[in-house]
Scaffold this motif. Structure first.
Motif, short mmCIF file in Angstrom:
data_model
loop_
_atom_site.label_atom_id
_atom_site.label_comp_id
_atom_site.label_asym_id
_atom_site.label_seq_id
_atom_site.Cartn_x
_atom_site.Cartn_y
_atom_site.Cartn_z
N ASN A 464 15.58 4.92 -17.74
CA ASN A 464 16.84 5.12 -18.45
C ASN A 464 16.77 4.35 -19.77
O ASN A 464 16.97 3.13 -19.80
CB ASN A 464 18.02 4.64 -17.61
CG ASN A 464 19.36 4.90 -18.29
OD1 ASN A 464 19.42 5.54 -19.35
ND2 ASN A 464 20.42 4.40 -17.68
N MET A 465 16.48 5.06 -20.85
CA MET A 465 16.31 4.40 -22.15
C MET A 465 17.61 3.75 -22.64
O MET A 465 17.56 2.77 -23.40
CB MET A 465 15.82 5.42 -23.19
CG MET A 465 14.51 6.12 -22.82
SD MET A 465 13.17 4.95 -22.40
CE MET A 465 12.94 4.13 -23.97
N ARG A 466 18.76 4.25 -22.21
CA ARG A 466 20.04 3.64 -22.60
C ARG A 466 20.11 2.21 -22.09
O ARG A 466 20.52 1.29 -22.81
CB ARG A 466 21.21 4.44 -22.02
CG ARG A 466 21.20 5.91 -22.33
CD ARG A 466 22.16 6.65 -21.40
NE ARG A 466 22.03 8.09 -21.44
CZ ARG A 466 21.05 8.78 -20.84
NH1 ARG A 466 20.11 8.13 -20.18
NH2 ARG A 466 21.02 10.09 -20.91
N ALA A 467 19.72 2.02 -20.83
CA ALA A 467 19.79 0.69 -20.23
C ALA A 467 18.82 -0.28 -20.90
O ALA A 467 19.16 -1.44 -21.16
CB ALA A 467 19.49 0.77 -18.73
N PHE A 468 17.62 0.18 -21.21
CA PHE A 468 16.64 -0.71 -21.83
C PHE A 468 17.01 -1.05 -23.27
O PHE A 468 16.79 -2.17 -23.73
CB PHE A 468 15.24 -0.11 -21.74
CG PHE A 468 14.60 -0.30 -20.40
CD1 PHE A 468 13.90 -1.45 -20.11
CD2 PHE A 468 14.74 0.66 -19.41
CE1 PHE A 468 13.33 -1.65 -18.87
CE2 PHE A 468 14.18 0.47 -18.16
CZ PHE A 468 13.48 -0.69 -17.89
N PHE A 506 25.54 -11.21 -21.78
CA PHE A 506 26.23 -10.42 -20.75
C PHE A 506 27.23 -9.45 -21.40
O PHE A 506 27.24 -8.26 -21.11
CB PHE A 506 26.95 -11.36 -19.79
CG PHE A 506 27.77 -10.67 -18.73
CD1 PHE A 506 27.18 -10.26 -17.54
CD2 PHE A 506 29.12 -10.43 -18.92
CE1 PHE A 506 27.94 -9.62 -16.56
CE2 PHE A 506 29.88 -9.79 -17.96
CZ PHE A 506 29.29 -9.39 -16.77
N LEU A 507 28.05 -9.98 -22.30
CA LEU A 507 29.09 -9.17 -22.94
C LEU A 507 28.48 -8.10 -23.84
O LEU A 507 28.84 -6.91 -23.75
CB LEU A 507 30.02 -10.07 -23.75
CG LEU A 507 31.16 -9.38 -24.50
CD1 LEU A 507 32.10 -8.70 -23.52
CD2 LEU A 507 31.92 -10.39 -25.35
N VAL A 508 27.55 -8.49 -24.71
CA VAL A 508 26.96 -7.55 -25.66
C VAL A 508 26.15 -6.47 -24.93
O VAL A 508 26.23 -5.28 -25.26
CB VAL A 508 26.08 -8.29 -26.69
CG1 VAL A 508 25.34 -7.30 -27.58
CG2 VAL A 508 26.94 -9.21 -27.54
N TYR A 513 25.63 -0.85 -23.51
CA TYR A 513 25.31 0.19 -22.53
C TYR A 513 26.43 1.21 -22.42
O TYR A 513 26.19 2.43 -22.37
CB TYR A 513 25.04 -0.43 -21.16
CG TYR A 513 24.63 0.58 -20.12
CD1 TYR A 513 23.41 1.25 -20.21
CD2 TYR A 513 25.46 0.89 -19.05
CE1 TYR A 513 23.02 2.18 -19.27
CE2 TYR A 513 25.10 1.82 -18.09
CZ TYR A 513 23.87 2.46 -18.21
OH TYR A 513 23.50 3.40 -17.27
N TRP A 514 27.68 0.75 -22.41
CA TRP A 514 28.83 1.66 -22.34
C TRP A 514 28.86 2.60 -23.55
O TRP A 514 29.06 3.81 -23.40
CB TRP A 514 30.12 0.85 -22.25
CG TRP A 514 31.35 1.70 -22.30
CD1 TRP A 514 31.84 2.51 -21.32
CD2 TRP A 514 32.24 1.85 -23.42
NE1 TRP A 514 32.98 3.15 -21.74
CE2 TRP A 514 33.25 2.76 -23.02
CE3 TRP A 514 32.29 1.29 -24.69
CZ2 TRP A 514 34.29 3.12 -23.87
CZ3 TRP A 514 33.33 1.65 -25.54
CH2 TRP A 514 34.31 2.55 -25.13
N VAL A 515 28.63 2.04 -24.75
CA VAL A 515 28.64 2.86 -25.97
C VAL A 515 27.53 3.91 -25.91
O VAL A 515 27.76 5.09 -26.24
CB VAL A 515 28.47 1.97 -27.22
CG1 VAL A 515 28.24 2.82 -28.47
CG2 VAL A 515 29.71 1.08 -27.40
#
Length: 575
Positions: A464-468, A506-508, A513-515
């Motif tokens: 999952n490229m979004r997560a990385f 953690f926050l960033v 990931y949400w964006v």
């Protein structure tokens, strides 16, 4: 254990354990068969990776409370006030920092444990939902390496306490000739003690995570009582606490420097919990009820860490008034007591305290290192390794890294491990955002065990490229300050961002990931229904062995172009 229809034990089941052992060494083929797990139906599954069956869900709310209550009674927590007091903080300020940092930790721990409590899967499998079927290996290795290194270091600390116990028994213990060269950075006394620490861990390697909870129940009583005994003795012998003796007025700085120092220590307290925050699914998967983890974990950690930190500050203050030296480290403190008074009464008290702290180190290593490492390595080699075997592999590696050299010579490396939390913060937040926001608590269990594009968690070639991408974005901001922690010159802004360390990453990482998921939606319909509507479906579902047989054919290059997977319908045999 779960077997696919194609896995047969054959004639071996009729043999005794001794006969099977002898047969294993008659040929390489038989040896391979002996070490291969019959439950390893594919490269993605074995008995300790599948969802925990009901009969193995043994952890109750009290067990989780005992785990977190006991876990806080450790060397790091006892000495947590050392830096805070040195900054010029009062005892009240120091304890408030510890309390609020652990309240935040407890909240994140409960959130990260939610998915495991609902679906009864551990961290290696759960991470497949957010990082991908094969992307999970990166975050698993990221955590497993930490487990081995800190595990060895914690065994070394246990050895220090065992050495103190032997000093209490044998007056001439510290006078024994040391024939080990100074270049090895260990004495004969500590080497013998380390070997004893290694032996003491062996029996516990046979205990599965479903049963190890009883160990933490014992620790939750023994170590706090021993710590209370130390506090009572120190304050009685001193005639009070003498907290003012710890405050050095000359070290007080400007309000700005002091405030950022407190923020840095707030982050440092959370950082000590960062491995546990990521690890929690490996415990919560065994939760007897879905809410047991919430009640037990929310209370246990903040209470115990604050009380243990207070005990450390009170004892250090009293002994400084008596001996003129601040013994923040427990084993320095106990050795210091023997240096000043080697009476039979003092030796008995120090022996009990040292034995309790040695036991505490052992339990801490099991909780924060053995359990996660064993769970991790099962996913790296599921055909040959289950949790019990993984625990023995951990023990061997923890000895092999010669941890006394790390403690004695690798200050920079220990600093690196101390700042390692900036890489763990994004992992935790990505998994939380993925579960609560992106998937609305819905996970399709069969797809977690399919290693091809038909799985909704396969993403792009299993990653999952979004997560990385979010993971990288998460640790980039505090990274420059992290480099500066090794003595390199960096800007004050970079240092401040590193002081925010875990919280910032953690926050960033979570927001990034949400964006990205909003811009590029994840495959499947996990987030289209009601919150956690798939939980009941997962409870009534069993894994179909034909899925794993197809996966084995795919991995071996057979059956390409054929229907390699299908939804599960037939229960797998349980033996």
């Amino acid at each position: 254990m779960f077997l696919s229809p194609g896995n047969k034990e054959g004639d071996l089941s009729a043999l005794s354990r001794g006969q099977r052992f002898q047969k294993a060494f008659t040929s390489l083929h038989n040896l391979h068969d002996a070490v291969t797990l019959k439950s390893a139906a594919s490269s993605l599954v074995n008995e300790d990776l599948i969802p925990t069956p009901p009969e193995k869900r043994t952890w109750k709310a009290l067990d989780f409370f005992n785990y977190w209550w006991s876990e806080a009674w450790a060397i790091a927590t006892w000495s947590v006030g050392s830096t805070l007091i040195t900054l010029g903080a009062t005892v009240r300020d120091a304890l408030l920092v510890v309390l609020f940092a652990n309240v935040l930790s407890a909240v994140v721990i409960v959130l990260n444990g939610r998915a495991a409590a609902q679906y009864h899967i551990g961290y290696p499998v759960l991470s497949r939902t957010s990082f991908g079927i094969y992307g999970q290996y990166f975050v698993v290795i990221l955590r497993a390496l930490l487990g081995v290194i800190w595990g060895g270091v914690t065994l070394y600390y246990e050895a220090e306490f065992i050495s103190i116990c032997l000093r209490c028994i044998f007056p001439g213990w510290m006078k024994l000739p040391n024939k080990i060269p100074a270049s090895q950075y260990i004495t004969m006394q500590v080497m013998v003690s380390f070997f004893l620490a290694f032996l003491s861990a062996i029996p516990f390697m046979f205990i599965h995570t479903t049963k190890i909870r009883h160990l933490f129940s014992v620790k939750s009583v023994v170590v706090p009582l021993a710590s209370m005994g130390i506090v009572i003795w120190a304050t009685t012998a001193n005639g009070g606490v003498s907290a003012d003796k710890l405050v050095d007025e000359s070290k007080k700085t400007s309000v700005s420097v002091f405030a950022w120092g407190l923020i840095g220590q707030f982050n440092a307290v959370i950082s000590t919990n960062s491995a546990l925050i990521v690890t929690v699914p490996d415990l919560v998967r065994y939760s007897k009820t879905k809410n047991a983890q919430m009640y037990g974990q929310a209370l246990g950690l903040p209470l115990s860490q604050t009380i243990c930190g207070a005990f450390g500050i009170i004892t250090t203050a009293a002994l400084k008034n008596m001996y003129g030296e601040a013994y923040w480290n427990p084993y320095d403190m106990l050795n210091g007591i023997l240096d000043h008074t080697y009476t039979s009464k003092a030796r008995a008290g120090v022996f009990f305290a040292s034995a309790s702290f040695a036991f505490s180190c052992l339990c801490t290593s099991i909780a924060t290192n053995v359990i996660p490492f064993a769970a991790d390595i099962t996913c790296l080699a599921p055909k040959y390794v289950n949790i019990i075997r993984g625990q023995f592999i951990w023990l061997i590696l923890a000895f092999a890294i010669v941890p006394w050299r790390i403690v004695s010579t690798a200050n920079g490396f220990l600093s690196f491990l101390g700042g390692y939390s900036i890489f763990q913060g994004p992992v935790a937040s990505i998994m939380i955002v993925d579960y609560f926001i992106i998937r609305r608590g819905n996970i399709h269990i069969p797809h977690l065990f399919i290693g091809n594009p038909t799985s909704r968690y396969f993403y792009t070639r299993g990653i999952n490229m979004r997560a990385f991408a979010a993971f990288v974005v998460g640790f980039l901001l505090p990274l420059v300050g992290f480099v500066g922690s090794f003595g390199h010159k960096v800007s004050s802004a970079a240092t401040k961002m590193f002081n925010l360390g875990w919280a910032l990453s953690f926050l960033v990482g979570g927001v990034a990931y949400w964006v990205m998921c909003m811009m590029w939606s994840v495959p499947g319909d996990d987030g289209s229904g009601k919150f956690e509507e798939k939980v009941e479906e997962a409870e009534n579902t069993t894994l179909d062995g034909t899925i794993f047989e197809a996966e084995e054919r795919r991995m071996s290059g057979e059956g390409k172009g054929e229907g390699e997977t299908r939804e599960m319908q037939v229960p797998v045999a349980v033996v």
